[in-house]
Design a protein around this motif. Structure first.
Motif, PDB file in Angstrom:
ATOM      1  N   VAL A   1     -77.260  75.237  65.980  1.00  0.00           N
ATOM      2  CA  VAL A   1     -76.053  75.564  65.222  1.00  0.00           C
ATOM      3  C   VAL A   1     -76.411  75.426  63.749  1.00  0.00           C
ATOM      4  CG1 VAL A   1     -73.681  74.867  64.728  1.00  0.00           C
ATOM      5  CG2 VAL A   1     -74.546  74.752  67.074  1.00  0.00           C
ATOM      6  N   PHE A   2     -76.102  76.438  62.965  1.00  0.00           N
ATOM      7  CA  PHE A   2     -76.360  76.417  61.532  1.00  0.00           C
ATOM      8  C   PHE A   2     -75.187  75.694  60.858  1.00  0.00           C
ATOM      9  CE2 PHE A   2     -78.585  79.919  63.387  1.00  0.00           C
ATOM     10  CZ  PHE A   2     -79.798  79.956  62.724  1.00  0.00           C
ATOM     11  N   VAL A   3     -75.497  74.674  60.040  1.00  0.00           N
ATOM     12  CA  VAL A   3     -74.450  73.868  59.426  1.00  0.00           C
ATOM     13  C   VAL A   3     -74.656  73.839  57.915  1.00  0.00           C
ATOM     14  CG1 VAL A   3     -73.340  71.597  59.354  1.00  0.00           C
ATOM     15  CG2 VAL A   3     -74.333  72.417  61.504  1.00  0.00           C
ATOM     16  N   GLY A   4     -73.582  74.111  57.186  1.00  0.00           N
ATOM     17  CA  GLY A   4     -73.650  74.121  55.723  1.00  0.00           C
ATOM     18  C   GLY A   4     -74.170  75.447  55.212  1.00  0.00           C
ATOM     19  N   GLU A   5     -74.259  75.534  53.898  1.00  0.00           N
ATOM     20  CA  GLU A   5     -74.724  76.774  53.296  1.00  0.00           C
ATOM     21  C   GLU A   5     -76.243  76.907  53.439  1.00  0.00           C
ATOM     22  OE1 GLU A   5     -74.915  73.810  49.911  1.00  0.00           O
ATOM     23  OE2 GLU A   5     -73.697  74.098  51.680  1.00  0.00           O
ATOM     24  N   ALA A   6     -76.714  78.135  53.408  1.00  0.00           N
ATOM     25  CA  ALA A   6     -78.147  78.392  53.565  1.00  0.00           C
ATOM     26  C   ALA A   6     -78.607  79.334  52.453  1.00  0.00           C
ATOM     27  CB  ALA A   6     -78.435  78.993  54.932  1.00  0.00           C
ATOM     28  N   PRO A   7     -79.516  78.860  51.623  1.00  0.00           N
ATOM     29  CA  PRO A   7     -80.082  77.520  51.589  1.00  0.00           C
ATOM     30  C   PRO A   7     -79.062  76.494  51.089  1.00  0.00           C
ATOM     31  CG  PRO A   7     -80.982  78.822  49.788  1.00  0.00           C
ATOM     32  CD  PRO A   7     -80.120  79.733  50.610  1.00  0.00           C
ATOM     33  N   ARG A   8     -79.324  75.248  51.429  1.00  0.00           N
ATOM     34  CA  ARG A   8     -78.412  74.142  51.108  1.00  0.00           C
ATOM     35  C   ARG A   8     -78.497  73.805  49.625  1.00  0.00           C
ATOM     36  NH1 ARG A   8     -74.030  71.470  51.619  1.00  0.00           N
ATOM     37  NH2 ARG A   8     -74.115  69.223  51.898  1.00  0.00           N
ATOM     38  N   THR A   9     -77.332  73.778  48.974  1.00  0.00           N
ATOM     39  CA  THR A   9     -77.267  73.435  47.553  1.00  0.00           C
ATOM     40  C   THR A   9     -76.499  72.149  47.308  1.00  0.00           C
ATOM     41  OG1 THR A   9     -75.281  74.784  47.280  1.00  0.00           O
ATOM     42  CG2 THR A   9     -77.411  75.856  46.826  1.00  0.00           C
ATOM     43  N   GLY A  10     -75.887  71.593  48.360  1.00  0.00           N
ATOM     44  CA  GLY A  10     -75.158  70.344  48.207  1.00  0.00           C
ATOM     45  C   GLY A  10     -73.655  70.498  48.162  1.00  0.00           C
ATOM     46  N   GLU A  11     -73.155  71.685  48.506  1.00  0.00           N
ATOM     47  CA  GLU A  11     -71.699  71.871  48.572  1.00  0.00           C
ATOM     48  C   GLU A  11     -71.121  70.854  49.546  1.00  0.00           C
ATOM     49  OE1 GLU A  11     -69.739  74.010  46.795  1.00  0.00           O
ATOM     50  OE2 GLU A  11     -71.590  74.442  45.701  1.00  0.00           O
ATOM     51  N   PRO A  12     -69.912  70.340  49.270  1.00  0.00           N
ATOM     52  CA  PRO A  12     -69.317  69.370  50.190  1.00  0.00           C
ATOM     53  C   PRO A  12     -69.231  69.927  51.616  1.00  0.00           C
ATOM     54  CG  PRO A  12     -68.052  69.498  48.160  1.00  0.00           C
ATOM     55  CD  PRO A  12     -69.065  70.615  48.115  1.00  0.00           C
ATOM     56  N   CYS A  13     -69.721  69.140  52.565  1.00  0.00           N
ATOM     57  CA  CYS A  13     -69.689  69.506  53.982  1.00  0.00           C
ATOM     58  C   CYS A  13     -69.671  68.199  54.764  1.00  0.00           C
ATOM     59  CB  CYS A  13     -70.900  70.365  54.362  1.00  0.00           C
ATOM     60  SG  CYS A  13     -70.927  70.869  56.097  1.00  0.00           S
TER      61      CYS A  13
ATOM     62  N   PRO B   1     -82.025  65.239  48.274  1.00  0.00           N
ATOM     63  CA  PRO B   1     -82.460  66.239  47.294  1.00  0.00           C
ATOM     64  C   PRO B   1     -82.314  67.639  47.885  1.00  0.00           C
ATOM     65  CG  PRO B   1     -84.369  65.247  48.359  1.00  0.00           C
ATOM     66  CD  PRO B   1     -83.153  64.563  48.924  1.00  0.00           C
ATOM     67  N   HIS B   2     -81.798  68.551  47.114  1.00  0.00           N
ATOM     68  CA  HIS B   2     -81.647  69.943  47.571  1.00  0.00           C
ATOM     69  C   HIS B   2     -82.578  70.814  46.751  1.00  0.00           C
ATOM     70  CE1 HIS B   2     -78.277  68.748  50.005  1.00  0.00           C
ATOM     71  NE2 HIS B   2     -77.763  68.136  48.963  1.00  0.00           N
ATOM     72  N   ASP B   3     -83.450  71.555  47.434  1.00  0.00           N
ATOM     73  CA  ASP B   3     -84.462  72.343  46.731  1.00  0.00           C
ATOM     74  C   ASP B   3     -84.171  73.839  46.719  1.00  0.00           C
ATOM     75  OD1 ASP B   3     -85.040  73.123  49.327  1.00  0.00           O
ATOM     76  OD2 ASP B   3     -87.011  72.201  49.384  1.00  0.00           O
ATOM     77  N   GLY B   4     -83.050  74.248  47.303  1.00  0.00           N
ATOM     78  CA  GLY B   4     -82.712  75.670  47.313  1.00  0.00           C
ATOM     79  C   GLY B   4     -83.546  76.486  48.282  1.00  0.00           C
ATOM     80  N   ARG B   5     -84.298  75.819  49.173  1.00  0.00           N
ATOM     81  CA  ARG B   5     -85.145  76.522  50.142  1.00  0.00           C
ATOM     82  C   ARG B   5     -84.841  76.137  51.580  1.00  0.00           C
ATOM     83  NH1 ARG B   5     -91.092  75.085  48.642  1.00  0.00           N
ATOM     84  NH2 ARG B   5     -90.770  74.769  50.811  1.00  0.00           N
ATOM     85  N   HIS B   6     -84.248  74.968  51.788  1.00  0.00           N
ATOM     86  CA  HIS B   6     -84.007  74.434  53.125  1.00  0.00           C
ATOM     87  C   HIS B   6     -82.519  74.473  53.481  1.00  0.00           C
ATOM     88  CE1 HIS B   6     -87.947  72.646  52.289  1.00  0.00           C
ATOM     89  NE2 HIS B   6     -88.076  72.486  53.599  1.00  0.00           N
ATOM     90  N   ALA B   7     -82.248  74.403  54.780  1.00  0.00           N
ATOM     91  CA  ALA B   7     -80.877  74.275  55.279  1.00  0.00           C
ATOM     92  C   ALA B   7     -80.918  73.561  56.620  1.00  0.00           C
ATOM     93  CB  ALA B   7     -80.211  75.637  55.396  1.00  0.00           C
ATOM     94  N   TRP B   8     -79.744  73.208  57.118  1.00  0.00           N
ATOM     95  CA  TRP B   8     -79.632  72.372  58.312  1.00  0.00           C
ATOM     96  C   TRP B   8     -79.372  73.152  59.582  1.00  0.00           C
ATOM     97  CZ3 TRP B   8     -81.146  67.550  58.331  1.00  0.00           C
ATOM     98  CH2 TRP B   8     -81.145  66.829  57.142  1.00  0.00           C
ATOM     99  N   LEU B   9     -80.048  72.703  60.635  1.00  0.00           N
ATOM    100  CA  LEU B   9     -79.806  73.150  62.004  1.00  0.00           C
ATOM    101  C   LEU B   9     -79.443  71.915  62.816  1.00  0.00           C
ATOM    102  CD1 LEU B   9     -83.084  75.205  62.422  1.00  0.00           C
ATOM    103  CD2 LEU B   9     -80.793  76.183  62.174  1.00  0.00           C
ATOM    104  N   ARG B  10     -78.441  72.043  63.662  1.00  0.00           N
ATOM    105  CA  ARG B  10     -78.070  70.933  64.541  1.00  0.00           C
ATOM    106  C   ARG B  10     -78.349  71.331  65.984  1.00  0.00           C
ATOM    107  NH1 ARG B  10     -72.431  70.641  64.382  1.00  0.00           N
ATOM    108  NH2 ARG B  10     -72.468  71.885  66.275  1.00  0.00           N
TER     109      ARG B  10
END
Length: 155
Positions: A96-108, A129-138
């Motif tokens: 499951v993709f969670v949060g924005e992709a790539p992750r920037t730190g928006e509230p979630c 730390p948010h690098d603008g390249r990664h995002a979360w999978l659950r």
């Protein structure tokens, strides 16, 4: 977890052993499937929250593209050198993709736990730390298989 391990009950990990193992281990191997059915395996860092495995993936990776088309995956976390030391866990299910992709730190709110656990585990930091390249999978696994050969007689 929905599926029950049938074989190897003698060497399977208890829930407490599983949680401790997934908390202490640092690297997992993630298997995905391409559109033509060929497998792909890559290593990732992860955190376990007691229910789900959280994978922090590069969004421009082959893995990410494959999971967008087919979210099924299997994850292996293992450890040990000698036969009697081998132990591990295989988790499988649907990403499951969670949060924005790539992750920037928006509230979630759903990312509160993994973004607290991950920087502590890997960077010794309290803020993610948010690098603008990664995002979360659950991965909340449908099936879990574990083994700990240290439980074998004579090991």
């Amino acid at each position: 977890m929905t599926a029950t391990q049938r074989r190897g009950r003698r060497i399977m990990m208890t829930e407490a052993e599983r949680d401790a193992f997934l908390t202490e281990q640092r690297t997992c191997r993630v298997a995905t499937v391409s559109a033509d059915g060929s497998p792909h395996v890559g290593a990732l860092w992860f955190v376990w929250d007691g229910r789900s495995l959280w994978l922090y993936s590069i969004t421009r990776s082959r893995r990410w593209a494959q999971l967008r088309k087919d979210p099924r995956l299997a994850v292996l976390v293992d450890d040990g050198v000698e036969y009697g030391e081998l132990r591990g866990i295989e988790l499988s299910g649907t990403a499951v993709f969670v949060g924005e992709a790539p992750r920037t730190g928006e509230p979630c709110h759903e990312l509160d736990a993994p973004e607290r656990l991950f920087p502590q585990k890997y960077f010794g930091m309290t803020q993610m730390p948010h690098d603008g390249r990664h995002a979360w999978l659950r991965l909340t696994p449908d099936a879990v298989t574990s083994w700990d050969f240290r439980k074998l007689d004579g090991a």
